[in-house]
Design an enzyme around this catalytic site. Structure first.
Site, short mmCIF file in Angstrom:
data_model
loop_
_atom_site.label_atom_id
_atom_site.label_comp_id
_atom_site.label_asym_id
_atom_site.label_seq_id
_atom_site.Cartn_x
_atom_site.Cartn_y
_atom_site.Cartn_z
N ALA A 17 0.81 -1.22 0.00
CA ALA A 17 0.00 0.00 0.00
C ALA A 17 0.84 1.27 0.00
O ALA A 17 0.42 2.30 -0.52
CB ALA A 17 -0.94 0.00 1.21
N ARG A 29 -2.12 -0.34 7.47
CA ARG A 29 -1.52 -0.63 8.77
C ARG A 29 -0.51 0.41 9.23
O ARG A 29 0.07 0.27 10.28
CB ARG A 29 -0.84 -2.01 8.73
CG ARG A 29 -1.83 -3.14 8.65
CD ARG A 29 -1.15 -4.49 8.55
NE ARG A 29 -2.12 -5.56 8.64
CZ ARG A 29 -2.90 -5.95 7.66
NH1 ARG A 29 -2.80 -5.35 6.48
NH2 ARG A 29 -3.77 -6.93 7.83
N VAL A 98 -4.56 -3.61 -5.06
CA VAL A 98 -5.67 -3.99 -5.95
C VAL A 98 -6.11 -2.81 -6.80
O VAL A 98 -7.17 -2.86 -7.43
CB VAL A 98 -6.86 -4.53 -5.12
CG1 VAL A 98 -6.46 -5.80 -4.37
CG2 VAL A 98 -7.39 -3.48 -4.14
N HIS A 116 -3.46 -10.14 -4.60
CA HIS A 116 -4.72 -10.01 -3.87
C HIS A 116 -5.88 -9.62 -4.78
O HIS A 116 -6.90 -9.13 -4.31
CB HIS A 116 -4.57 -9.00 -2.74
CG HIS A 116 -3.60 -9.44 -1.68
ND1 HIS A 116 -3.04 -8.59 -0.75
CD2 HIS A 116 -3.09 -10.67 -1.39
CE1 HIS A 116 -2.25 -9.27 0.05
NE2 HIS A 116 -2.26 -10.53 -0.32
N CYS A 124 -19.07 -12.82 -8.96
CA CYS A 124 -20.16 -13.46 -8.22
C CYS A 124 -19.59 -14.57 -7.34
O CYS A 124 -18.75 -15.36 -7.78
CB CYS A 124 -21.17 -14.05 -9.20
SG CYS A 124 -22.51 -14.97 -8.38
N CYS A 152 -26.90 -15.09 -12.06
CA CYS A 152 -27.55 -16.12 -11.24
C CYS A 152 -28.22 -15.58 -9.99
O CYS A 152 -28.85 -16.34 -9.25
CB CYS A 152 -26.53 -17.19 -10.85
SG CYS A 152 -25.35 -16.65 -9.57
N THR A 190 5.60 -2.01 1.79
CA THR A 190 4.85 -3.09 2.42
C THR A 190 5.40 -3.35 3.82
O THR A 190 6.62 -3.35 4.02
CB THR A 190 4.88 -4.39 1.58
OG1 THR A 190 4.33 -5.47 2.34
CG2 THR A 190 6.29 -4.74 1.14
N ASN A 215 10.72 1.14 2.78
CA ASN A 215 9.49 1.27 3.57
C ASN A 215 9.70 2.26 4.71
O ASN A 215 10.79 2.32 5.29
CB ASN A 215 9.08 -0.10 4.15
CG ASN A 215 7.64 -0.11 4.62
OD1 ASN A 215 6.73 0.13 3.83
ND2 ASN A 215 7.41 -0.40 5.88
#
Length: 256
Positions: A17, A29, A98, A116, A124, A152, A190, A215
């Site tokens: 992130a 975090r 993501v 991820h 679905c 569905c 990370t 980091n």
């Protein structure tokens, strides 16, 4: 006959992130992370809570609708990695994010492994049919608080790996194979606290790769790193990329 120049070594980059915070996407975090500010928010991305509670799903759809990731643009860190790949250095990004910003920065899909999943699609939970997040959010904007699968009638979720779900075995296997093959492994933005993604660091070092951690906060793997960079990613990563390109003997695109 002239000897052929050796190809640059494979570089694997695990991103979290922290690489996207300069694009306006908060981390989870860190000191000001989402989970520290609102521990209840974790339920919105926990599979068991999401599946059991329509109110959790309603809140989750509102969170997706208002997410800064929808309109975020790649920053200097993303662009630096794309420049390194364009320069001809063999590069693969293994991302815990993501947001799709690595691809938007110019990296081809084949060079990005989304450990991820992706928030730019929905899936679905019953029939596994996929569609775009934009389409689902359009239905939310039109008044559907918890849009169901159009195929569905099952429960829709973002095509991300929620807490309580396992990573796709094929995706993880590909990430592990690339990690075993790399000579340089960068861990960027990370905390290295989420497994199995964090375990790629162990694998890289055990296979002889040089580990560099970029980091803001200490990580559990700092003692295994050959180099630790605590500077902001937006300035540290472009500088690191320039050094890698120089060592590989390849020119970066003009302006990098």
């Amino acid at each position: 006959m002239d000897e052929q120049q050796a190809a640059p070594p494979l570089v694997a980059v695990l991103t979290g992130a922290g690489i996207s915070t300069d694009s306006g996407i908060p981390d989870y975090r860190g000191p000001n992370g989402v989970w520290r500010r609102d521990p209840e928010a974790e339920k919105l991305v926990t599979y068991s809570s999401y599946m059991a509670d329509p109110e959790i799903r309603r809140r989750a759809w509102q969170l997706r609708r208002d997410s800064p990731a929808l309109h975020a643009e790649p920053n200097a860190g993303h662009r630096a990695l794309a420049d390194l790949a364009r320069a001809g250095v063999p590069l693969r990004v293994l991302t815990q994010n993501v947001d799709g910003l690595h691809q938007r920065s110019g990296l081809p899909d084949r060079k990005v492994i989304e450990l991820h999943g992706t928030a730019r699609a929905v899936q679905c939970t019953r029939c596994r049919a996929r569609s775009t997040m934009d389409e689902a959010l359009g239905r939310v904007a039109a008044g559907e608080a918890d849009p169901a699968c159009l195929t569905c009638g099952g429960i829709l979720k973002s095509a991300t790996v929620m807490f309580g779900e396992a990573l796709d075995p094929a995706v993880l296997a590909k990430a592990r194979a690339l990690t075993q093959a790399c000579e340089l492994f960068l861990a960027v933005g990370t905390t290295l606290q989420v497994h199995p993604a964090a375990g790629l660091v162990d694998l890289a070092v055990s296979c002889g790769a040089r580990l560099v951690i970029v980091n803001a906060e200490p990580t559990p793997y700092d003692s295994r790193a050959a180099e630790i960079v605590r500077e902001p990613i937006g300035t540290a990563l472009p500088r690191l990329v320039r050094r890698i390109a120089q060592q590989a003997g390849v020119p970066l695109p003009t302006g990098s």
